[in-house]
Motif scaffolding. Structure first.
Motif, PDB file in Angstrom:
ATOM      1  N   PHE A   1       0.819  -1.209   0.000  1.00 55.07           N
ATOM      2  CA  PHE A   1       0.000   0.000   0.000  1.00 55.07           C
ATOM      3  C   PHE A   1       0.855   1.263   0.000  1.00 55.07           C
ATOM      4  O   PHE A   1       0.336   2.366   0.159  1.00 55.07           O
ATOM      5  N   SER A   2       2.165   1.089  -0.166  1.00 54.30           N
ATOM      6  CA  SER A   2       3.064   2.239  -0.233  1.00 54.30           C
ATOM      7  C   SER A   2       3.782   2.228  -1.573  1.00 54.30           C
ATOM      8  O   SER A   2       3.692   1.270  -2.342  1.00 54.30           O
ATOM      9  N   GLY A   3       4.501   3.296  -1.849  1.00 54.10           N
ATOM     10  CA  GLY A   3       5.207   3.433  -3.119  1.00 54.10           C
ATOM     11  C   GLY A   3       5.200   4.876  -3.555  1.00 54.10           C
ATOM     12  O   GLY A   3       4.419   5.694  -3.028  1.00 54.10           O
ATOM     13  N   VAL A   4       6.044   5.217  -4.514  1.00 53.02           N
ATOM     14  CA  VAL A   4       6.147   6.614  -4.940  1.00 53.02           C
ATOM     15  C   VAL A   4       4.830   7.125  -5.510  1.00 53.02           C
ATOM     16  O   VAL A   4       4.520   8.321  -5.424  1.00 53.02           O
ATOM     17  N   GLU A   5       4.044   6.209  -6.113  1.00 54.31           N
ATOM     18  CA  GLU A   5       2.774   6.621  -6.702  1.00 54.31           C
ATOM     19  C   GLU A   5       1.676   6.797  -5.668  1.00 54.31           C
ATOM     20  O   GLU A   5       0.656   7.436  -5.934  1.00 54.31           O
ATOM     21  N   MET A   6       1.874   6.225  -4.470  1.00 54.81           N
ATOM     22  CA  MET A   6       0.855   6.310  -3.432  1.00 54.81           C
ATOM     23  C   MET A   6       1.043   7.589  -2.629  1.00 54.81           C
ATOM     24  O   MET A   6       1.504   7.592  -1.480  1.00 54.81           O
ATOM     25  N   THR A   7       0.685   8.681  -3.260  1.00 60.03           N
ATOM     26  CA  THR A   7       0.806   9.998  -2.645  1.00 60.03           C
ATOM     27  C   THR A   7      -0.361  10.229  -1.681  1.00 60.03           C
ATOM     28  O   THR A   7      -1.129   9.309  -1.393  1.00 60.03           O
ATOM     29  N   THR A   8      -0.494  11.443  -1.215  1.00 58.96           N
ATOM     30  CA  THR A   8      -1.523  11.746  -0.217  1.00 58.96           C
ATOM     31  C   THR A   8      -2.924  11.382  -0.689  1.00 58.96           C
ATOM     32  O   THR A   8      -3.701  10.775   0.053  1.00 58.96           O
ATOM     33  N   TRP A   9      -3.255  11.728  -1.954  1.00 56.11           N
ATOM     34  CA  TRP A   9      -4.622  11.488  -2.420  1.00 56.11           C
ATOM     35  C   TRP A   9      -4.962  10.002  -2.522  1.00 56.11           C
ATOM     36  O   TRP A   9      -6.009   9.577  -2.003  1.00 56.11           O
ATOM     37  N   PRO A  10      -4.140   9.158  -3.174  1.00 55.03           N
ATOM     38  CA  PRO A  10      -4.507   7.734  -3.229  1.00 55.03           C
ATOM     39  C   PRO A  10      -4.687   7.101  -1.857  1.00 55.03           C
ATOM     40  O   PRO A  10      -5.593   6.285  -1.659  1.00 55.03           O
ATOM     41  N   LYS A  11      -3.834   7.468  -0.899  1.00 50.64           N
ATOM     42  CA  LYS A  11      -3.981   6.913   0.447  1.00 50.64           C
ATOM     43  C   LYS A  11      -5.255   7.433   1.104  1.00 50.64           C
ATOM     44  O   LYS A  11      -5.989   6.685   1.752  1.00 50.64           O
ATOM     45  N   SER A  12      -5.511   8.716   0.943  1.00 48.80           N
ATOM     46  CA  SER A  12      -6.710   9.305   1.548  1.00 48.80           C
ATOM     47  C   SER A  12      -7.976   8.752   0.914  1.00 48.80           C
ATOM     48  O   SER A  12      -8.975   8.509   1.603  1.00 48.80           O
ATOM     49  N   ASP A  13      -7.942   8.541  -0.400  1.00 48.96           N
ATOM     50  CA  ASP A  13      -9.100   8.020  -1.120  1.00 48.96           C
ATOM     51  C   ASP A  13      -9.558   6.699  -0.520  1.00 48.96           C
ATOM     52  O   ASP A  13     -10.756   6.494  -0.254  1.00 48.96           O
TER      53      ASP A  13
ATOM     54  N   ALA B   1      11.148  -6.525 -11.233  1.00 42.43           N
ATOM     55  CA  ALA B   1      11.916  -5.286 -11.390  1.00 42.43           C
ATOM     56  C   ALA B   1      11.744  -4.400 -10.168  1.00 42.43           C
ATOM     57  O   ALA B   1      12.713  -3.858  -9.627  1.00 42.43           O
ATOM     58  N   ASN B   2      10.501  -4.273  -9.698  1.00 38.73           N
ATOM     59  CA  ASN B   2      10.240  -3.455  -8.516  1.00 38.73           C
ATOM     60  C   ASN B   2      10.893  -4.050  -7.276  1.00 38.73           C
ATOM     61  O   ASN B   2      11.440  -3.329  -6.437  1.00 38.73           O
ATOM     62  N   GLN B   3      10.864  -5.372  -7.157  1.00 40.82           N
ATOM     63  CA  GLN B   3      11.440  -6.037  -5.987  1.00 40.82           C
ATOM     64  C   GLN B   3      12.955  -5.856  -5.902  1.00 40.82           C
ATOM     65  O   GLN B   3      13.521  -5.904  -4.808  1.00 40.82           O
ATOM     66  N   THR B   4      13.591  -5.646  -7.043  1.00 43.66           N
ATOM     67  CA  THR B   4      15.047  -5.452  -7.040  1.00 43.66           C
ATOM     68  C   THR B   4      15.430  -3.979  -6.999  1.00 43.66           C
ATOM     69  O   THR B   4      16.588  -3.628  -7.241  1.00 43.66           O
ATOM     70  N   GLY B   5      14.471  -3.117  -6.698  1.00 43.61           N
ATOM     71  CA  GLY B   5      14.775  -1.712  -6.476  1.00 43.61           C
ATOM     72  C   GLY B   5      14.712  -0.820  -7.695  1.00 43.61           C
ATOM     73  O   GLY B   5      15.065   0.361  -7.622  1.00 43.61           O
ATOM     74  N   LYS B   6      14.248  -1.343  -8.825  1.00 43.04           N
ATOM     75  CA  LYS B   6      14.132  -0.506 -10.027  1.00 43.04           C
ATOM     76  C   LYS B   6      12.889   0.373  -9.931  1.00 43.04           C
ATOM     77  O   LYS B   6      11.996   0.135  -9.124  1.00 43.04           O
TER      78      LYS B   6
ATOM     79  N   LEU C   1      10.094   2.165 -18.198  1.00 39.07           N
ATOM     80  CA  LEU C   1       9.687   1.293 -19.295  1.00 39.07           C
ATOM     81  C   LEU C   1      10.720   0.206 -19.578  1.00 39.07           C
ATOM     82  O   LEU C   1      10.373  -0.965 -19.772  1.00 39.07           O
ATOM     83  N   TRP C   2      12.004   0.580 -19.585  1.00 38.74           N
ATOM     84  CA  TRP C   2      13.037  -0.395 -19.928  1.00 38.74           C
ATOM     85  C   TRP C   2      13.389  -1.313 -18.752  1.00 38.74           C
ATOM     86  O   TRP C   2      14.097  -2.308 -18.923  1.00 38.74           O
ATOM     87  N   ALA C   3      12.861  -1.000 -17.561  1.00 41.08           N
ATOM     88  CA  ALA C   3      13.095  -1.890 -16.419  1.00 41.08           C
ATOM     89  C   ALA C   3      12.222  -3.137 -16.492  1.00 41.08           C
ATOM     90  O   ALA C   3      12.514  -4.142 -15.835  1.00 41.08           O
ATOM     91  N   CYS C   4      11.155  -3.085 -17.287  1.00 42.14           N
ATOM     92  CA  CYS C   4      10.210  -4.206 -17.368  1.00 42.14           C
ATOM     93  C   CYS C   4      10.866  -5.416 -18.021  1.00 42.14           C
ATOM     94  O   CYS C   4      11.515  -5.308 -19.059  1.00 42.14           O
ATOM     95  N   THR C   5      10.657  -6.590 -17.426  1.00 43.93           N
ATOM     96  CA  THR C   5      11.204  -7.838 -17.980  1.00 43.93           C
ATOM     97  C   THR C   5      10.177  -8.570 -18.849  1.00 43.93           C
ATOM     98  O   THR C   5      10.464  -9.652 -19.354  1.00 43.93           O
ATOM     99  N   THR C   6       9.001  -7.998 -19.005  1.00 40.84           N
ATOM    100  CA  THR C   6       7.871  -8.586 -19.761  1.00 40.84           C
ATOM    101  C   THR C   6       7.546  -9.999 -19.270  1.00 40.84           C
ATOM    102  O   THR C   6       7.199 -10.879 -20.048  1.00 40.84           O
ATOM    103  N   CYS C   7       7.622 -10.225 -17.974  1.00 41.34           N
ATOM    104  CA  CYS C   7       7.379 -11.561 -17.415  1.00 41.34           C
ATOM    105  C   CYS C   7       5.891 -11.849 -17.232  1.00 41.34           C
ATOM    106  O   CYS C   7       5.502 -12.996 -16.994  1.00 41.34           O
TER     107      CYS C   7
END
Length: 431
Positions: free
Chosen positions: A138-150, A314-319, A364-370
């Motif tokens: 439930f956290s992440g750079v995209e989870m700013t104030t509004w998504p959490k509050s929503d 990709a996200n799990q390895t810090g990308k 975009l280039w971090a995606c492994t298309t898995c």
């Protein structure tokens, strides 16, 4: 008559505003390119029944699945109670279904109360998971104030609505026992009967509590309805069409552009005459209008649950890549495009695009298309398709790609294989 008239005005206004906002979202979705998802209707109905109605992809996380099931079933079934409240508000009646349904009415009201308690419990659990346990997904750079509050707003609203419903029934039950006014004896109250002792014994005070909770409950539901188009909880409505129009092809299968296919066929066969397809358009996607309407529907369907990002290697390895962010950025951008159309007309250009202004090339280039993200999504959203279309634009329109890919492209062009060796030497490894 004053109460009836006021309720009818509120109801009409709520339906009008909801229809207007849904119309804007529909317009925004249709700004995407056409795509045919009408094949194999039998399988599509089966997919929708299994995933949207049956919630089969939720069970991978059992606790969340059970709690979500309570809310899901409660939302569907308690709407029967909402229908009765609306009819009572329009006609000035009280418990209009009690006489036609007879003894079944007691069973229904009792069932509604139990469901309301389960919904209340599930919402409390979800609030604790988000704000006390602080689950990582439930956290992440995209989870700013509004998504959490929503998310917190919706859960809090549902708790208040269920509380109002049970308190209304508790007051109603005590008024029935007092034979007060029009409060006929109808319904079974297995949950709200425990709330009754907390309420006053004065009939007029009870009537004020019952009416106050009635108005809060129904007006709150109408307000909630108009909040949905601004919230991630719009998936309540879009999950069904989104799963019906699911991509039935194997995961990760690329689409072919007719203009490119025709060009290749013409190179291989000089006698080939391509069908006229009009303007070839852009290769890949730079902005949201280069995506298909299905991609844009998926953006509005996203629940922001984070299951996709939690399984992304990709996200799990810090990308930087977060599939959830891809969908949220797409939704934010198409919403911005729609607002620009409303304010400035359909030909207005704001010199912004999904690529670079919202989604970076590094993501975009971090995606492994898995395809882990598409497999994990509980409503069959496909972030990979957006990623690959934007990659296609970068490569085919801008001729930009990581050095390793450019090397591979050159080898394919010169040697017919991804490696630097010539065709004649491709089988040397066997010796």
């Amino acid at each position: 008559m004053i109460a009836q008239s006021l309720f009818i005005i509120i109801l009409i206004a709520a339906i009008y505003l909801f229809s207007k906002n849904v119309g804007k979202i529909r317009r925004n979705i249709l700004l995407g390119k056409s795509a045919d998802h009408s094949d194999n209707p039998a399988l599509r109905w089966k997919t929708m029944a299994r995933i949207a109605l049956g919630q089969t992809k939720m069970v991978k996380r059992p606790l969340a699945a059970v709690m979500h099931f309570f809310i899901y079933v409660g939302f569907i079934i308690i709407n029967l109670e909402v229908l009765e409240i609306m009819l009572d508000g329009i006609f000035g009646s009280h418990r209009i279904f009690s006489k036609p349904l007879g003894g079944l009415y007691d069973l229904l009201i009792g069932g509604f109360e139990i469901l309301a308690l389960l919904v209340f419990t599930a919402c409390v659990v979800f609030l604790c998971r988000r704000n006390i346990a602080h689950l990582k997904r439930f956290s992440g750079v995209e989870m700013t104030t509004w998504p959490k509050s929503d998310a917190n707003y919706i859960l809090t609203i549902e708790i208040l609505l269920m509380t109002a419903f049970l308190t209304m029934n508790a007051a109603d039950h005590k008024l029935q026992l007092l034979n007060f006014g029009h409060y006929i004896k109808a319904g079974s109250f297995p949950v709200s009967s425990f709330i009754g002792p907390l309420l006053p014994d004065n009939a007029h005070a009870l009537e004020m509590i019952e009416r106050g909770c009635w108005w809060f409950h129904i007006v709150g539901i109408l307000a909630f309805l108009n909040y949905l188009p601004y919230s991630k909880h719009f998936h309540i409505l879009l999950a069904f069409p989104n799963t019906y129009y699911s991509n039935l092809h194997p995961k990760g299968q690329f689409t072919n552009m007719a203009s490119v296919t025709n060009e290749v066929k013409a190179m291989l066969d000089p006698s080939f005459v391509p069908e006229t397809t009009g303007e070839p358009g852009r290769f890949g996607a730079k902005d949201v209008t280069d995506l298909t309407w299905k991609n844009l529907m998926e953006a509005y369907t996203c629940t922001e649950c984070g299951r996709c990002t939690s399984v992304c290697p990709a996200n799990q390895t810090g990308k930087l890549l977060s599939p959830r962010k891809i969908m949220m950025d797409t939704r934010d951008r198409i919403t911005e495009v729609g607002k620009n159309i409303d304010q400035h007309g359909k030909d207005y250009k704001d010199d912004k695009s999904l690529l670079d202004n919202y989604i970076t090339r590094e993501e975009l280039w971090a995606c492994t298309t898995c395809n882990a993200c598409t497999d994990a999504c509980p409503v069959n959203i496909n972030p990979l398709e957006i990623i690959t279309e934007m990659r296609r634009y970068i490569v085919m329109e801008e001729s930009q790609a990581p050095a390793s890919l450019n090397t591979m492209f050159g080898n394919v062009e010169n040697n017919g294989a991804p490696w630097k060796y010539s065709n004649a030497d491709r089988f040397n490894w066997s010796e």
